[in-house]
Write a protein that holds these residues in place. Structure first.
Motif, PDB file in Angstrom:
ATOM      1  N   ALA B 265       3.807  -0.526   3.118  1.00 16.80           N
ATOM      2  CA  ALA B 265       3.680   0.840   2.687  1.00 16.80           C
ATOM      3  C   ALA B 265       4.556   1.076   1.446  1.00 16.80           C
ATOM      4  CB  ALA B 265       4.594   1.915   3.746  1.00 16.80           C
ATOM      5  N   GLY B 266       5.603   0.297   1.163  1.00 15.95           N
ATOM      6  CA  GLY B 266       6.331   0.429  -0.157  1.00 15.95           C
ATOM      7  C   GLY B 266       5.465   0.198  -1.206  1.00 15.95           C
ATOM      8  N   MET B 267       4.749  -0.987  -0.959  1.00 19.23           N
ATOM      9  CA  MET B 267       3.807  -1.679  -2.282  1.00 19.23           C
ATOM     10  C   MET B 267       2.725  -0.324  -2.420  1.00 19.23           C
ATOM     11  SD  MET B 267       3.014  -5.650  -1.603  1.00 19.23           S
ATOM     12  CE  MET B 267       2.602  -5.421   0.047  1.00 19.23           C
ATOM     13  N   VAL B 268       2.178   0.413  -1.297  1.00 19.30           N
ATOM     14  CA  VAL B 268       1.170   1.270  -1.514  1.00 19.30           C
ATOM     15  C   VAL B 268       1.787   2.659  -2.446  1.00 19.30           C
ATOM     16  CG1 VAL B 268      -0.390   2.993  -0.597  1.00 19.30           C
ATOM     17  CG2 VAL B 268      -0.120   0.675   0.482  1.00 19.30           C
ATOM     18  N   HIS B 269       2.973   2.814  -1.991  1.00 23.43           N
ATOM     19  CA  HIS B 269       3.694   4.040  -2.524  1.00 23.43           C
ATOM     20  C   HIS B 269       3.801   3.835  -4.075  1.00 23.43           C
ATOM     21  CE1 HIS B 269       7.553   6.211  -3.361  1.00 23.43           C
ATOM     22  NE2 HIS B 269       6.637   7.484  -3.074  1.00 23.43           N
ATOM     23  N   SER B 270       4.325   2.528  -4.546  1.00 22.32           N
ATOM     24  CA  SER B 270       4.735   1.920  -5.665  1.00 22.32           C
ATOM     25  C   SER B 270       3.103   2.142  -6.662  1.00 22.32           C
ATOM     26  CB  SER B 270       5.190   0.653  -5.794  1.00 22.32           C
ATOM     27  OG  SER B 270       5.528   0.534  -7.042  1.00 22.32           O
ATOM     28  N   ILE B 271       2.158   1.474  -5.987  1.00 26.65           N
ATOM     29  CA  ILE B 271       0.688   1.420  -6.677  1.00 26.65           C
ATOM     30  C   ILE B 271       0.310   2.793  -6.897  1.00 26.65           C
ATOM     31  CG2 ILE B 271      -1.623   0.607  -6.616  1.00 26.65           C
ATOM     32  CD1 ILE B 271       0.273  -1.368  -7.174  1.00 26.65           C
ATOM     33  N   ILE B 272       0.541   3.961  -6.009  1.00 19.27           N
ATOM     34  CA  ILE B 272       0.192   5.304  -6.084  1.00 19.27           C
ATOM     35  C   ILE B 272       0.588   5.714  -7.535  1.00 19.27           C
ATOM     36  CG2 ILE B 272       0.128   7.653  -5.410  1.00 19.27           C
ATOM     37  CD1 ILE B 272       0.108   6.492  -2.412  1.00 19.27           C
ATOM     38  N   ASN B 273       1.806   5.402  -7.721  1.00 18.78           N
ATOM     39  CA  ASN B 273       2.651   5.873  -9.064  1.00 18.78           C
ATOM     40  C   ASN B 273       2.439   5.015 -10.269  1.00 18.78           C
ATOM     41  OD1 ASN B 273       3.976   7.786  -7.501  1.00 18.78           O
ATOM     42  ND2 ASN B 273       5.377   6.455  -6.762  1.00 18.78           N
ATOM     43  N   ASP B 274       1.993   3.758 -10.202  1.00 19.67           N
ATOM     44  CA  ASP B 274       1.562   2.863 -11.175  1.00 19.67           C
ATOM     45  C   ASP B 274       0.599   1.768 -10.691  1.00 19.67           C
ATOM     46  OD1 ASP B 274       1.135   1.148 -13.380  1.00 19.67           O
ATOM     47  OD2 ASP B 274       3.408   1.103 -13.869  1.00 19.67           O
ATOM     48  N   GLU B 275      -0.772   2.234 -11.212  1.00 18.36           N
ATOM     49  CA  GLU B 275      -1.780   1.298 -10.559  1.00 18.36           C
ATOM     50  C   GLU B 275      -1.734  -0.194 -11.304  1.00 18.36           C
ATOM     51  OE1 GLU B 275      -5.506   3.018 -10.391  1.00 18.36           O
ATOM     52  OE2 GLU B 275      -4.781   4.449  -8.602  1.00 18.36           O
ATOM     53  N   ARG B 276      -0.884  -0.445 -12.100  1.00 19.09           N
ATOM     54  CA  ARG B 276      -1.152  -1.610 -12.917  1.00 19.09           C
ATOM     55  C   ARG B 276       0.157  -2.634 -12.808  1.00 19.09           C
ATOM     56  NH1 ARG B 276      -1.815   1.096 -18.764  1.00 19.09           N
ATOM     57  NH2 ARG B 276      -0.434   2.386 -17.566  1.00 19.09           N
ATOM     58  N   ASP B 277       1.184  -1.898 -12.275  1.00 22.30           N
ATOM     59  CA  ASP B 277       2.262  -2.830 -11.890  1.00 22.30           C
ATOM     60  C   ASP B 277       2.578  -3.579 -10.756  1.00 22.30           C
ATOM     61  OD1 ASP B 277       4.726  -4.045 -12.276  1.00 22.30           O
ATOM     62  OD2 ASP B 277       5.970  -2.525 -13.458  1.00 22.30           O
ATOM     63  N   PHE B 278       1.733  -4.623 -10.553  1.00 21.20           N
ATOM     64  CA  PHE B 278       1.951  -5.155  -9.122  1.00 21.20           C
ATOM     65  C   PHE B 278       3.197  -5.942  -8.766  1.00 21.20           C
ATOM     66  CE2 PHE B 278      -2.526  -4.492  -9.729  1.00 21.20           C
ATOM     67  CZ  PHE B 278      -3.105  -4.383  -8.618  1.00 21.20           C
ATOM     68  N   PHE B 279       4.039  -6.225  -9.920  1.00 24.99           N
ATOM     69  CA  PHE B 279       5.308  -6.963  -9.608  1.00 24.99           C
ATOM     70  C   PHE B 279       6.256  -5.921  -8.887  1.00 24.99           C
ATOM     71  CE2 PHE B 279       9.635  -8.193 -10.854  1.00 24.99           C
ATOM     72  CZ  PHE B 279       9.863  -9.453 -10.205  1.00 24.99           C
ATOM     73  N   GLN B 280       6.010  -4.738  -9.782  1.00 21.75           N
ATOM     74  CA  GLN B 280       7.057  -3.535  -9.312  1.00 21.75           C
ATOM     75  C   GLN B 280       6.577  -3.372  -7.842  1.00 21.75           C
ATOM     76  OE1 GLN B 280       9.688  -2.225 -10.433  1.00 21.75           O
ATOM     77  NE2 GLN B 280       9.938  -0.076 -10.002  1.00 21.75           N
ATOM     78  N   ALA B 281       5.464  -3.243  -7.599  1.00 26.28           N
ATOM     79  CA  ALA B 281       4.943  -3.099  -6.274  1.00 26.28           C
ATOM     80  C   ALA B 281       5.679  -3.859  -5.025  1.00 26.28           C
ATOM     81  CB  ALA B 281       3.558  -2.951  -6.057  1.00 26.28           C
ATOM     82  N   ALA B 282       5.624  -5.200  -5.424  1.00 25.45           N
ATOM     83  CA  ALA B 282       6.345  -6.163  -4.457  1.00 25.45           C
ATOM     84  C   ALA B 282       7.880  -5.870  -4.491  1.00 25.45           C
ATOM     85  CB  ALA B 282       6.235  -7.616  -5.048  1.00 25.45           C
ATOM     86  N   ARG B 283       8.320  -5.413  -5.594  1.00 20.92           N
ATOM     87  CA  ARG B 283       9.911  -5.098  -5.387  1.00 20.92           C
ATOM     88  C   ARG B 283       9.913  -3.760  -4.400  1.00 20.92           C
ATOM     89  NH1 ARG B 283      12.520  -3.159 -10.335  1.00 20.92           N
ATOM     90  NH2 ARG B 283      14.572  -3.397  -9.083  1.00 20.92           N
ATOM     91  N   LYS B 284       9.332  -2.964  -4.756  1.00 23.60           N
ATOM     92  CA  LYS B 284       9.362  -1.403  -3.806  1.00 23.60           C
ATOM     93  C   LYS B 284       9.060  -1.877  -2.471  1.00 23.60           C
ATOM     94  CE  LYS B 284      10.137   1.385  -6.970  1.00 23.60           C
ATOM     95  NZ  LYS B 284       9.359   2.686  -7.622  1.00 23.60           N
ATOM     96  N   GLY B 285       8.190  -2.905  -2.101  1.00 22.60           N
ATOM     97  CA  GLY B 285       7.779  -3.374  -0.835  1.00 22.60           C
ATOM     98  C   GLY B 285       9.155  -4.097  -0.229  1.00 22.60           C
TER      99      GLY B 285
END
Lengths: 150, 319
Positions: B265-285
């Motif tokens: 869910a953390g990764m999805v939430h991050s990607i909704i806000n920025d569809e290009r930053d996958f590393f940031q998505a992992a951090r949020k996850g």
């Protein structure tokens, strides 16, 4: 109180080109008496209830009778049901469906339900796509709780 | 609507907290709040967590019978941000029973197998999926595959998603997961390593094994792959490198319930806000997972919980 506060956010529906048998099975499994009918864009194009199916399976003159006891043979009903079970939902649905929107008032929805003797009202967005339903028991409950303002 | 979650084999999760749990013995639940009943299944869990962090989503899948109705009703009453669109099948939805022992730090789980899905059920589900897909940006498909459905089902769902220009987030294990990853149809891949640690024919033992598999999934087309490593760590890979995330403080095993779903869910939430930053998505996850681990049972984390935990883990670049 607005519809958005009183609706059930469930979009179970039947597609207009699915069959009467699909509809019967869906209702049976979900313990529902009717479903909104939608097209491929999820726009509400009709409503089908168990009463509509029964009406379709009865002889056309049935509506003129006052009582089901006038039907000469219930077996006829079963045979006609067998005949229509593979029909598309669109053949037997009610096409002019009353829908409500998120910002309609609950008293307006209650008015529609009571005056049109409906059990369920589909809730649609600006493009008439299904986003939920309101039903009678919830509105009755809301009224008993004093949540419906005039 | 931002997200569609697909749970092919939902469950009614029953969680019972028993101190000093032993098999073949009589136990009494001390506190009524220690016996809970929640809608479950990995996709549904993600739906619930997403609703807690403000993400509107539609939950789809198969339900059946009395237990299925309970799952649906409970799910719908949890949040206005969740819309349900389940296809009902003939047999009963399954139950997952978890016995949590906070004293001995153990979780004992018993999961039943779920209903048989018939070809007509699958046909009707996929029709509804196609229409729902056009109304969302991202698809999460997680969890086990019920009886009657072929191993290519995740590939079928993910192909529709990718071909529609959307992102697929998948957490599962076994051939259905591997087939979808191999076919390059999974944007964010997170193997579910709880029951076994074998992936793409490789048994995961050393850190090196985890790194190899994470890189392999990127080579097949995933933009982000996440492998749970030991209790407190995760191996993360993107096209830009491989990292090990490790929680700074010890996490009790009995607090792990729901952390994988919070990670997703953390990764999805991050990607909704920025569809290009996958590393940031992992951090949020990772931050979401650590926040979730702060609770003994499945609780709703908030966006603030995620932000507060962004420094709760160390990041080591491996490659």
């Amino acid at each position: 109180m607005k519809v958005r506060e009183a609706m059930i956010r469930d979009v179970s529906a039947i597609f207009e080109d699915e069959t009467i048998e699909d509809f019967i099975v869906s209702c049976l499994r979900q313990n529902k008496s009717g479903l909104p009918v939608v097209d491929d864009e999820f726009k509400v194009v009709g409503f089908l209830s168990e009463s509509d199916v029964i009406r379709s399976a009865l002889p056309s003159y049935f509506s003129l009778l006052q009582s089901a006891s006038f039907i000469p043979d219930t077996h006829q009903f079963v045979l006609r049901l067998e005949k229509i079970k593979n029909d598309k939902v669109s053949l037997h649905m009610i096409k002019r469906v009353t829908c409500v929107k998120l910002d309609d008032t609950v008293i307006y929805a209650a008015d529609l339900l009571i005056k049109n003797n409906l059990k369920i009202l589909p809730v649609v967005d600006e493009e008439r796509r299904l986003i939920g339903i309101v039903n009678r028991i919830f509105l009755i409950h809301a009224a008993t709780q004093g949540k419906i303002d005039r | 609507m931002d997200v569609l979650t697909a749970t092919l084999n939902p469950a009614l999760d029953r969680e019972i907290v028993v101190e000093n749990f032993t098999i073949n013995d009589f136990h009494r639940v001390k506190n009524p709040s220690y016996s809970k009943m929640d809608p479950g299944g990995k996709g549904i869990n993600v739906s619930v967590i997403l609703s807690g962090i403000g993400v509107r989503n539609v939950a789809m899948g198969f339900l059946g019978g009395y237990i299925g109705k309970v799952v649906e009703e409970k799910l719908r009453t949890m949040s206005d941000l969740i819309t349900t669109n389940f296809l009902y099948v003939e047999e009963e939805t399954r139950e997952n029973i978890a016995i949590v022992d906070p004293i001995m730090d153990t979780i004992t789980e018993i999961n039943s197998s779920g209903p048989l899905i018939k070809p007509d059920d699958l046909r009707m589900f996929l029709r509804r999926f196609d229409v729902a897909l056009s109304r969302v940006r991202h698809v999460v498909v997680s969890g086990s595959v019920p009886r009657g459905i072929e191993n290519d089902i995740y590939s079928v769902i993910c192909r529709k998603t990718i071909e529609a220009g959307k992102f697929s987030f998948v957490e599962a294990i076994g051939p259905t997961f591997e087939n979808a990853v191999d076919a390059g149809l999974v944007t964010v891949s997170r193997p579910d390593l709880r029951s076994r640690k074998i992936l793409f024919g490789q048994t995961l033992v050393e850190l090196r094994d985890y790194v190899d598999v994470a890189k392999y999934m990127i080579s097949r087309g995933s933009r982000l792959s996440v492998l749970s490593y030991a209790i407190e760590g995760d191996v993360i890979a993107t096209r830009d490198g491989v990292w090990l995330f490790r929680a700074k403080s010890h996490i009790e095993k009995s607090h792990l319930l729901g952390t994988g779903d919070a990670f997703m869910a953390g990764m999805v939430h991050s990607i909704i806000n920025d569809e290009r930053d996958f590393f940031q998505a992992a951090r949020k996850g990772m931050a979401a997972a650590i926040a979730e681990a702060g609770f003994i049972s499945k609780e709703l984390i908030t966006p603030k919980d995620i932000e507060d935990n962004l420094e709760s883990f160390e990041i080591h670049r491996l490659e």
